[in-house]
Write an enzyme that holds these catalytic residues in place. Structure first.
Site, mmCIF file in Angstrom:
data_model
loop_
_atom_site.group_PDB
_atom_site.id
_atom_site.type_symbol
_atom_site.label_atom_id
_atom_site.label_comp_id
_atom_site.label_asym_id
_atom_site.label_seq_id
_atom_site.Cartn_x
_atom_site.Cartn_y
_atom_site.Cartn_z
ATOM 1 N N THR A 33 0.861 -1.194 0.000
ATOM 2 C CA THR A 33 0.000 0.000 0.000
ATOM 3 C C THR A 33 0.892 1.237 0.000
ATOM 4 O O THR A 33 2.087 1.134 -0.271
ATOM 5 C CB THR A 33 -0.988 -0.051 1.187
ATOM 6 O OG1 THR A 33 -1.916 1.025 1.095
ATOM 7 C CG2 THR A 33 -0.265 0.015 2.529
ATOM 8 N N ASN A 34 0.333 2.407 0.254
ATOM 9 C CA ASN A 34 1.141 3.630 0.295
ATOM 10 C C ASN A 34 0.592 4.574 1.353
ATOM 11 O O ASN A 34 -0.413 4.271 2.008
ATOM 12 C CB ASN A 34 1.194 4.278 -1.089
ATOM 13 C CG ASN A 34 -0.178 4.700 -1.569
ATOM 14 O OD1 ASN A 34 -0.800 5.595 -1.012
ATOM 15 N ND2 ASN A 34 -0.683 4.033 -2.607
ATOM 16 N N HIS A 35 1.197 5.732 1.506
ATOM 17 C CA HIS A 35 0.889 6.620 2.618
ATOM 18 C C HIS A 35 -0.199 7.653 2.325
ATOM 19 O O HIS A 35 -0.374 8.598 3.093
ATOM 20 C CB HIS A 35 2.161 7.343 3.073
ATOM 21 C CG HIS A 35 3.016 6.507 3.974
ATOM 22 N ND1 HIS A 35 4.349 6.279 3.730
ATOM 23 C CD2 HIS A 35 2.714 5.819 5.096
ATOM 24 C CE1 HIS A 35 4.831 5.493 4.687
ATOM 25 N NE2 HIS A 35 3.852 5.203 5.524
#
Ligand code: CTP
Ligand code: CA
Length: 225
Positions: A33-35
Site C-alpha cells: 500500500t502507500n501513505h
C-alpha cells in the site's frame, strides 16, 4: 454553517471521486500500500456535496468519516477501484481522481500465508503485474465526464504534471509536491490546463485541504457550466 450557506453551484451535477491509497494483497495477511491519507479526496467530496452535487466517493482503505450526503463505496485494490468506477463513470458530469492507485500488484495473491522455509532458506521474490489506469480508462470512454487528475511530483512539478495531463488525455490536472503532502491537513495546489496555470491558494503559501477543496469546486463549477 459554511455548508448551509455554500452557493449551490453544482446543483443537478453528478460527481465521481476516487480517494485514498489502494491495498494490493500478497497473501491473506500481507499486502502493498502507500501513505495516501485520503484527506484531499474526502475534502473535495465534502465541498462538492456542500455545493449541491450528487457525489459518489470510491475510497481505498482509509480511516476517515464519510462526508454528509456523500455516497461512499469502499474498495481495497486498484482492480476493485477500477471495477467500481467504470460502470458509474459514463453517467457522471465530472470525475476527480485523487486516489494514489498502486501502479503494480503482486501478479498472484497467495491463498495461504507465505511461510519461512525450514533452515532459513532464501527470501521470496514477488512477481508484479501492472494495474489498470483508472483515470485513463474513464477519459477514454466514448462520452467521458469532465476528468480531473491529480499528480504528486517530487521535482519539475509543472512539467511532469502537464505531460501526465496530455498523456492521459484529460482537460485538467492538479499538481502538488508529494509525498510531502501525504497525511498533512494543508497543501498547495497548481491547476494546469491547456490554457495555463493557476495556483491555489491564490496568494501562494499553503491552505487547509477543505479550503483548497472549496476553491477547486468553485473552479470546476465554472468549467461545467
Ligand atoms: N491514476 C489512476 N489509476 C492508476 C494510476 C493513476 O486513476 N492506475 C490516476 C491518479 O488517481 C491521479 C493520476 O492518475 O489522478 C496520476 O497518477 P500518478 O500516479 O501521478 O500517474 P501515473 O500515470 O501512475 O505516473 P507515475 O506514477 O509513473 O508518475
Ligand atoms: Ca502512479
Amino acid at each position: 454553517v459554511e455548508a448551509f450557506l455554500a452557493p449551490k453551484t453544482l446543483r443537478g451535477k453528478k460527481l465521481l471521486i476516487t480517494a485514498g491509497p489502494t491495498f494490493e494483497p500478497i497473501d491473506p495477511v500481507r499486502g502493498i500500500t502507500n501513505h495516501s491519507s485520503g484527506k484531499m479526496g474526502f475534502a473535495i467530496a465534502r465541498a462538492a456535496a456542500e455545493a449541491g452535487a450528487e457525489v459518489t466517493l470510491v475510497a481505498g482503505p482509509v480511516h476517515l468519516p464519510t462526508p454528509r450526503g456523500v455516497q461512499r463505496i469502499d474498495v481495497q485494490s486498484a482492480q476493485q477501484m477500477h471495477d467500481a468506477v467504470l460502470p458509474l463513470a459514463a453517467h457522471q458530469h465530472a470525475f476527480i481522481a485523487t486516489a494514489a492507485v498502486a501502479d503494480w500488484r503482486p501478479a498472484q495473491a497467495h491463498e495461504h500465508k507465505l511461510k519461512k522455509a525450514e533452515g532459513g532458506a532464501t527470501a521470496p521474490t514477488i512477481a508484479m503485474a501492472e494495474n489498470p489506469d483508472i483515470l485513463a480508462a474513464v477519459a477514454g470512454l466514448p462520452r467521458p465526464p469532465y476528468c480531473v487528475g491529480f499528480a504528486a511530483e517530487s521535482e519539475k512539478l509543472a512539467e511532469h504534471a502537464d505531460a501526465k495531463r496530455r498523456r492521459k488525455g484529460i482537460p485538467l490536472i492538479v499538481a502538488n509536491l508529494g509525498p510531502a503532502t501525504f497525511g498533512r491537513d494543508d497543501n498547495a495546489l497548481l491547476l494546469i490546463d491547456a490554457q495555463g496555470r493557476r495556483e491555489l491558494p491564490e496568494a501562494g503559501g499553503r491552505a487547509d485541504k477543505l479550503t483548497l477543496a472549496r476553491e477547486l469546486i468553485k473552479e470546476l463549477s465554472q468549467r461545467l457550466r
